[in-house]
Design an enzyme around this catalytic site. Structure first.
Site, PDB file in Angstrom:
ATOM      1  N   GLY A  97       0.819  -1.217   0.000  1.00  0.00           N
ATOM      2  CA  GLY A  97       0.000   0.000   0.000  1.00  0.00           C
ATOM      3  C   GLY A  97       0.848   1.260   0.000  1.00  0.00           C
ATOM      4  O   GLY A  97       0.570   2.222  -0.725  1.00  0.00           O
ATOM      5  N   ASP A  98       1.910   1.262   0.800  1.00  0.00           N
ATOM      6  CA  ASP A  98       2.832   2.401   0.819  1.00  0.00           C
ATOM      7  C   ASP A  98       3.509   2.582  -0.530  1.00  0.00           C
ATOM      8  O   ASP A  98       3.663   3.703  -1.021  1.00  0.00           O
ATOM      9  CB  ASP A  98       3.910   2.177   1.884  1.00  0.00           C
ATOM     10  CG  ASP A  98       3.427   2.494   3.287  1.00  0.00           C
ATOM     11  OD1 ASP A  98       2.639   3.438   3.441  1.00  0.00           O
ATOM     12  OD2 ASP A  98       3.855   1.803   4.222  1.00  0.00           O
ATOM     13  N   THR A  99       3.927   1.470  -1.112  1.00  0.00           N
ATOM     14  CA  THR A  99       4.640   1.548  -2.378  1.00  0.00           C
ATOM     15  C   THR A  99       3.747   2.078  -3.494  1.00  0.00           C
ATOM     16  O   THR A  99       4.171   2.926  -4.292  1.00  0.00           O
ATOM     17  CB  THR A  99       5.193   0.165  -2.759  1.00  0.00           C
ATOM     18  OG1 THR A  99       6.101  -0.266  -1.730  1.00  0.00           O
ATOM     19  CG2 THR A  99       5.924   0.222  -4.087  1.00  0.00           C
TER      20      THR A  99
END
Length: 399
Positions: free
Chosen positions: A169-171
């Site tokens: 999700g962060d990426t």
């Protein structure tokens, strides 16, 4: 000699921690932007200590913050906030992933930033976006992956939802922030005058970034009432496509889900009966009988080594691949031929070691560009950068 890079001349001030905003900064830095990473004094970005097996700086930090400079500034102090204000006029991009309202409390609100630099692009990453009823709530990638629809689809149907082994999700959010930044820079450069601050502000929400890669999850439900569920190593509505064990204890992924490829796959595993079955001629029928197909394919792979299976499938142009470990990746001939595995010397607890890192994506030309430097030591660029941009603010004495 390193060739000129697409983002050479762009300067980014990165105020983000952890993974999302630093991923966006890494992408910009990989292609030539000068990225100044601001870290809290003494401790720095908490990512320095994540998955830390030896030394003082993790390989996770070294990877995500490669090609950047580190500057120690305490953003919670008035002196630190004034320092940021001095840097803003010299930067093209401000990148941050604090909870909405945090920069405002530090005197770095949009109006102030715009006054300091009317050409500044601001990329913001937060859990739920800068507006809306949940904008003020905290949230990491794990929450975003759950609330963006991804977590419900990962794992076996008879077990609790699983998670991917990386902070996906962060990426994804970092990718969108980098893409949005490039769009805003392009508009700024092609407009007769700088666009208003609202047009130069990129608002990336973690949960929305995850939602955006969920393919037809919402329209399938809206149009057909379909509620997708976890299907393990398969993917909903597509068959055969799964992981299969081989005789040597290793696994392969086989994707025989197009009509023509399915016929070739059945020929390789000597199942002419399934190839001739009219119900299996199209994907819809194969999905209905996915369990039967997986058993047939698995019985064949279980009789042979992984290398034999892959050799036979590749010879007939059937998409298949080994399930790689980190060791496999380091030894992969294809990755090495494109400079996607790059070796760097790293100080680990006083010992200089050769360490492999993944290369820069996308490739421009025929090979991945070189990683110029790894994630920096804490504060290594503080003196040089602050002296280079030692301007005073209006009405302020030079200190």
């Amino acid at each position: 000699m390193t060739p000129s890079q697409p983002l050479a001349g762009i300067r980014v001030l990165e105020l983000g921690n952890y993974i999302a905003a630093p991923t966006a900064g890494r992408m910009l830095a990989d292609f030539g932007a000068e990225v100044i990473k601001v870290e809290r004094p003494d401790t720095g970005d908490e990512l320095r200590g994540w998955r830390l097996y030896a030394g003082e700086t993790s390989m996770l930090f070294r990877t995500i913050n490669r090609n950047k400079r580190s500057v120690e500034i305490d953003l919670r102090t008035e002196a630190g906030q004034r320092t940021i204000q001095r840097l803003i006029p010299h930067c093209d991009v401000l990148l941050e992933n604090f909870r909405p309202g945090t920069l405002d409390r530090w005197g770095l609100d949009a109006k102030t930033l715009d006054a300091l630099n009317p050409r500044l692009v601001i990329a913001r990453i937060s859990a739920f976006g800068q507006t809306g009823p949940m904008s003020g709530q905290p949230g990491f990638a794990a929450v975003a992956e759950a609330m963006g629809g991804m977590r419900a689809l990962i794992g076996e149907p008879d077990r609790p939802p699983a998670r991917t082994g990386v902070s996906i999700g962060d990426t994804i959010a970092g990718l969108y922030a980098a893409f949005g930044t490039i769009m805003a820079l392009y508009e700024r450069e092609t407009s007769p005058s700088p666009p208003p601050i609202a047009r130069r502000t990129i608002d990336v929400a973690l949960n929305e970034s995850v939602l955006s890669v969920m393919e037809s999850l919402i329209p399938d439900f809206s149009a057909y009432g379909v509620r997708r569920e976890r299907v393990g190593g398969r993917i909903e509505g597509i068959a055969p496509s799964n992981a299969y064990p081989c005789a040597d204890g290793r696994d392969v992924v086989i994707a025989g889900n197009s009509d023509a490829i399915f016929q070739r796959l059945m020929a390789v595993i000597a199942r002419a009966d399934l190839a001739a079955d009219t119900e299996l001629a199209t994907n819809a029928g194969r999905w209905r009988r996915r369990d039967e197909l997986d058993v047939a394919i698995g019985e064949w792979t279980a009789q042979h080594s992984r290398d034999f299976v892959l050799e036979k499938l590749n010879a007939d142009s059937i998409p298949a691949g080994a399930i790689y470990t980190a060791e496999d990746l380091c030894d992969d001939e294809q990755l090495r031929s494109r400079n996607m595995i790059q070796k760097h010397r790293v100080d680990i607890a006083g010992n200089i070691e050769d360490v492999y890192f993944s290369g820069i994506v996308p490739v421009i030309g025929e090979r991945s560009g070189p990683i110029r430097s790894l994630g920096p030591d804490l504060g290594e660029g503080t003196r040089e950068i602050l002296e280079r941009f030692a301007d005073t603010l209006p009405g302020e004495a030079h200190v």
